[in-house]
Design an enzyme around this catalytic site. Structure first.
Site, mmCIF file in Angstrom:
data_model
loop_
_atom_site.group_PDB
_atom_site.id
_atom_site.type_symbol
_atom_site.label_atom_id
_atom_site.label_comp_id
_atom_site.label_asym_id
_atom_site.label_seq_id
_atom_site.Cartn_x
_atom_site.Cartn_y
_atom_site.Cartn_z
ATOM 1 N N GLY A 114 0.853 -1.195 0.000
ATOM 2 C CA GLY A 114 0.000 0.000 0.000
ATOM 3 C C GLY A 114 0.879 1.231 0.000
ATOM 4 N N ILE B 264 2.716 2.911 2.318
ATOM 5 C CA ILE B 264 4.066 2.900 2.910
ATOM 6 C C ILE B 264 4.945 1.847 2.234
ATOM 7 C CG2 ILE B 264 5.390 2.612 5.058
ATOM 8 C CD1 ILE B 264 2.835 3.666 6.538
ATOM 9 N N ARG C 279 -2.547 -8.988 -1.875
ATOM 10 C CA ARG C 279 -3.735 -9.762 -2.261
ATOM 11 C C ARG C 279 -4.117 -9.518 -3.716
ATOM 12 N NH1 ARG C 279 -7.140 -8.727 3.261
ATOM 13 N NH2 ARG C 279 -6.942 -6.557 2.604
ATOM 14 N N THR D 134 8.050 -2.117 10.350
ATOM 15 C CA THR D 134 7.571 -0.792 10.772
ATOM 16 C C THR D 134 6.050 -0.787 10.819
ATOM 17 O OG1 THR D 134 7.526 -0.037 8.477
ATOM 18 C CG2 THR D 134 9.506 0.494 9.748
ATOM 19 N N ARG E 111 3.187 -3.373 12.454
ATOM 20 C CA ARG E 111 2.650 -3.592 13.797
ATOM 21 C C ARG E 111 3.342 -4.802 14.418
ATOM 22 N NH1 ARG E 111 1.300 0.815 13.981
ATOM 23 N NH2 ARG E 111 -0.769 1.730 14.181
ATOM 24 N N GLU F 262 3.533 -2.730 23.366
ATOM 25 C CA GLU F 262 4.343 -1.533 23.642
ATOM 26 C C GLU F 262 3.865 -0.855 24.922
ATOM 27 O OE1 GLU F 262 4.225 0.852 20.071
ATOM 28 O OE2 GLU F 262 4.927 -0.814 18.864
ATOM 29 N N HIS G 174 9.178 2.901 18.179
ATOM 30 C CA HIS G 174 7.999 3.333 17.396
ATOM 31 C C HIS G 174 8.146 4.784 16.896
ATOM 32 C CE1 HIS G 174 3.498 2.246 16.778
ATOM 33 N NE2 HIS G 174 3.920 3.023 15.805
ATOM 34 N N GLY H 20 8.184 5.658 13.573
ATOM 35 C CA GLY H 20 7.770 5.778 12.164
ATOM 36 C C GLY H 20 7.340 7.178 11.743
HETATM 37 P P1 NAP Z 1 -2.301 0.945 3.317
HETATM 38 O O1 NAP Z 1 -1.998 1.928 2.247
HETATM 39 O O2 NAP Z 1 -3.713 0.621 3.630
HETATM 40 O O3 NAP Z 1 -1.482 -0.397 2.988
HETATM 41 C C1 NAP Z 1 -1.716 -1.610 3.601
HETATM 42 C C2 NAP Z 1 -1.599 -2.659 2.534
HETATM 43 O O4 NAP Z 1 -1.702 -3.950 3.154
HETATM 44 C C3 NAP Z 1 -2.697 -2.570 1.489
HETATM 45 O O5 NAP Z 1 -2.099 -2.595 0.225
HETATM 46 C C4 NAP Z 1 -3.539 -3.810 1.732
HETATM 47 O O6 NAP Z 1 -3.969 -4.392 0.524
HETATM 48 C C5 NAP Z 1 -2.548 -4.750 2.356
HETATM 49 N N1 NAP Z 1 -3.186 -5.768 3.186
HETATM 50 C C6 NAP Z 1 -4.132 -5.601 4.145
HETATM 51 N N2 NAP Z 1 -4.414 -6.758 4.723
HETATM 52 C C7 NAP Z 1 -3.645 -7.684 4.107
HETATM 53 C C8 NAP Z 1 -3.501 -9.082 4.237
HETATM 54 N N3 NAP Z 1 -4.214 -9.757 5.150
HETATM 55 N N4 NAP Z 1 -2.628 -9.722 3.443
HETATM 56 C C9 NAP Z 1 -1.904 -9.039 2.529
HETATM 57 N N5 NAP Z 1 -2.004 -7.709 2.334
HETATM 58 C C10 NAP Z 1 -2.867 -7.058 3.118
HETATM 59 O O7 NAP Z 1 -1.659 1.418 4.707
HETATM 60 P P2 NAP Z 1 -0.309 2.244 4.932
HETATM 61 O O8 NAP Z 1 -0.629 3.675 5.026
HETATM 62 O O9 NAP Z 1 0.700 1.780 3.961
HETATM 63 O O10 NAP Z 1 0.052 1.725 6.409
HETATM 64 C C11 NAP Z 1 0.371 0.372 6.646
HETATM 65 C C12 NAP Z 1 0.492 0.099 8.120
HETATM 66 O O11 NAP Z 1 1.686 0.679 8.620
HETATM 67 C C13 NAP Z 1 -0.601 0.724 8.997
HETATM 68 O O12 NAP Z 1 -1.753 -0.115 9.037
HETATM 69 C C14 NAP Z 1 0.067 0.867 10.340
HETATM 70 O O13 NAP Z 1 -0.227 -0.238 11.166
HETATM 71 C C15 NAP Z 1 1.547 0.889 10.016
HETATM 72 N N6 NAP Z 1 2.173 2.181 10.347
HETATM 73 C C16 NAP Z 1 3.187 2.208 11.257
HETATM 74 C C17 NAP Z 1 3.803 3.414 11.561
HETATM 75 C C18 NAP Z 1 4.932 3.489 12.547
HETATM 76 O O14 NAP Z 1 5.027 4.482 13.248
HETATM 77 N N7 NAP Z 1 5.805 2.503 12.616
HETATM 78 C C19 NAP Z 1 3.384 4.595 10.947
HETATM 79 C C20 NAP Z 1 2.362 4.526 10.011
HETATM 80 C C21 NAP Z 1 1.749 3.310 9.725
HETATM 81 P P3 NAP Z 1 -5.499 -4.518 0.059
HETATM 82 O O15 NAP Z 1 -5.597 -3.517 -1.019
HETATM 83 O O16 NAP Z 1 -5.570 -5.934 -0.412
HETATM 84 O O17 NAP Z 1 -6.370 -4.238 1.251
#
Ligand code: NAP
Length: 322
Positions: free
Chosen positions: A156, A158, A179, A239, A241, A270, A288, A290
């Protein structure tokens, strides 16, 4: 009409707290201490809007705490700490802050990749301990990144931003497990190879970086079997969860040298960090960080504020997730 009552559970950057206070009757957490489950549950009866962060566990019991809250405007993109189904069942809307933290988080993914592959944490610890004996050809040799395969788990916002940095900046090859296949233009830009099978991606990657959301579907996705599928010289970067990785299995793989190293920004409970990781040299552990830039944390507050304003004005919520 009285101004809506809003609870902000942790300190936000001052500029956004000020903007929020101009429009709403806001309670700020001056001491910036984590609220207890009982305090969060009580807030459900006292406020119209709750603005939590990843450090608050808004579970079904908290949501049962009262009937006044109508909007949970999360400060952050991940919302696996919120019982979204329970909120939805009570007609409570949930919003997040997508997009504005993509670059900062991808930067931390690259920080971890570089630190792990170039043994930067180990080197810094050695130097600070006064144990550095000087330059020598075989000292702390790591891995080059150029032409190595970066395997993204989740592609997605990130995941793609991390791939762009690694490919355009460091000459890495890009592979991803998701997926569905990504936009053909992005695939072309990055020469990205799609793996519909996670095990196959793990076996093909020199660095594996996790970018799926947390929660039930991805819980312990990287356990013994996944770690066994990784190359012996590979690195695992997380980075996303903490719950996505089985940390006991990871610690064993690192201790036994079944993978070369890891870089982690997130942990299952955490601020506790799995004890077995703390004594290992081949893992980089960040607290944490990010989205932790001044610019990003302000933009996250503004994004949450935009959702609260839209709700107050009866407009569609820009970042509704439930
Ligand atoms: P995003 O754009 O929604 O990307 C998540 C991706 O994961 C989507 O492409 C989604 O694909 C895919 N996905 C969801 N469930 C899945 C599964 N069961 N199997 C395979 N792929 C799956 O979100 P993002 O903005 O990139 O953020 C991603 C995550 O990073 C957040 O949810 C958050 O937990 C984490 N994060 C961490 C920090 C930090 O401080 N370390 C900061 C920001 C975010 P689909 O299109 O198939 O749904």
């Amino acid at each position: 009409m009285a101004r809506p009552r809003v609870l902000v559970t942790r300190r936000w950057p001052e500029a956004v707290e000020r903007q929020l206070a101009e429009r709403f009757d806001v309670t700020f957490n001056e001491a910036d201490r984590p609220l207890s489950q009982a305090e969060l549950a009580a807030a459900m009866a006292e406020y119209d809007v709750l603005c939590p962060t990843v450090s608050d566990r808004i579970d079904a019991e908290v949501i049962r705490g009262g009937d006044r809250v109508k909007l949970i405007a999360n400060y952050g993109v991940g919302f696996d700490h919120i019982a979204v189904g329970a909120a939805k069942a009570k007609g409570i809307a949930v919003t997040n802050t997508p997009g504005v933290l993509t670059d900062a988080t991808a930067d931390i993914a690259l920080t971890l990749i570089l630190m792990a592959a170039r043994r930067a944490g180990e080197g810094e610890r050695e130097l600070r301990a006064g144990a550095w004996s000087g330059w020598r050809p075989t000292h702390l040799l790591g891995s080059s990144l150029k032409d190595k395969v970066l395997g993204l788990v989740g592609f997605g916002r990130i995941g793609i931003a991390t791939a762009r940095r690694a490919h355009h900046g460091f000459g890495m090859k890009i592979a991803y497990y998701a997926r569905r296949e990504t936009d053909p233009e992005i695939a072309r830009e990055l020469g990205a190879e799609f793996y519909p099978d996670l095990t196959a991606l793990l076996g093909a990657s020199d660095v594996v970086s996790l970018h799926v959301p947390g929660g039930g579907e991805t819980e312990n996705l990287i356990g013994d079997a996944a770690l066994a599928a990784m190359k012996p010289g590979a690195y695992l970067i997380n980075t996303a969860r903490g719950g996505i990785v089985d940390h006991a299995a990871l610690a064993a793989a690192l201790r036994e040298g079944r993978i070369a190293g890891a870089g982690l920004d997130v942990y299952p409970a955490e601020p506790q960090v799995p004890q077995e990781l703390l004594g290992l040299e081949n893992v980089v552990l960040l607290p944490h960080l990010g989205s932790a830039t001044r610019e990003t944390r302000t933009a996250m507050g503004e994004r949450a504020l935009a959702n609260v304003i839209a709700w107050a004005e009866g407009e569609p919520l820009p970042d509704r997730v439930a």
